[in-house]
Write a protein that holds these residues in place. Structure first.
Motif, short mmCIF file in Angstrom:
data_model
loop_
_atom_site.label_atom_id
_atom_site.label_comp_id
_atom_site.label_asym_id
_atom_site.label_seq_id
_atom_site.Cartn_x
_atom_site.Cartn_y
_atom_site.Cartn_z
N LYS A 1 5.90 2.02 -4.06
CA LYS A 1 7.27 2.54 -4.15
C LYS A 1 7.51 3.22 -5.48
O LYS A 1 8.14 4.27 -5.57
N ARG A 2 7.01 2.60 -6.56
CA ARG A 2 7.19 3.17 -7.89
C ARG A 2 6.51 4.54 -7.99
O ARG A 2 7.08 5.50 -8.51
N SER B 1 2.99 -3.18 -2.68
CA SER B 1 4.08 -2.37 -2.12
C SER B 1 5.04 -1.89 -3.21
O SER B 1 5.51 -0.75 -3.17
N SER B 2 5.32 -2.72 -4.21
CA SER B 2 6.21 -2.28 -5.29
C SER B 2 5.55 -1.17 -6.11
O SER B 2 6.23 -0.22 -6.54
N GLU B 3 4.25 -1.25 -6.33
CA GLU B 3 3.55 -0.19 -7.05
C GLU B 3 3.58 1.11 -6.25
O GLU B 3 3.79 2.20 -6.81
N ARG C 1 3.19 -7.97 -2.20
CA ARG C 1 4.43 -7.52 -2.85
C ARG C 1 4.13 -6.61 -4.02
O ARG C 1 4.78 -5.58 -4.22
N ALA C 2 3.14 -6.97 -4.82
CA ALA C 2 2.77 -6.15 -5.98
C ALA C 2 2.27 -4.78 -5.54
O ALA C 2 2.62 -3.75 -6.12
#
Length: 134
Positions: free
Chosen positions: A33-34, A29-31, A26-27
């Motif tokens: 996306k950011r 993929s969120s990074e 999750r970390a």
């Protein structure tokens, strides 16, 4: 019972390992996306035009083309056309004065246009308005 306790401990360890692994994914993929969002924002700023403004300009172009192509008028119909030059009232040739609403039967006076709106030039890099020094 000792074997059951060992299986419970293994299952617990597997669940904990899976939870940690999911949190790590999750970390990541969120990074990702950011970073994609940040690079899109930078590119948009460098191009100097927002996607919303580009869509509005394309819609305006499409509307101008659509109005200019559609010149037919159904019998006994009235059309009010509004464009950058002002308003125009189109009345079909077979429409007589009795069919018009009372407000349109009165003689119309052509008004002189008001002052033109001031349109500022835009900076090609940023897209911001350039206001001349007074």
């Amino acid at each position: 019972t000792k074997q059951a306790e060992e299986e419970d401990a293994e299952a617990k360890a597997r669940r904990e390992h899976k939870r940690i692994q999911n949190a790590r994914l999750r970390a990541i993929s969120s990074e990702k996306k950011r970073q994609e969002k940040q690079s899109a924002t930078i590119e948009r700023v460098l191009r100097g035009i927002s996607s919303r403004r580009r869509k509005q300009e394309e819609e305006l172009k499409g509307n101008k083309d659509r109005v200019s192509r559609n010149t037919s008028l159904n019998p006994k119909y009235i059309r009010l056309v509004s464009n950058k030059d002002g308003y125009m009232l189109l009345v079909s040739p077979d429409t007589d004065d009795t069919m018009l609403p009372p407000i349109l039967r009165a003689p119309m006076v052509q008004r002189t246009p008001g002052p033109a709106h001031v349109i500022f030039k835009r900076d090609p890099k940023t897209g911001k308005r350039i206001i001349p020094a007074a």
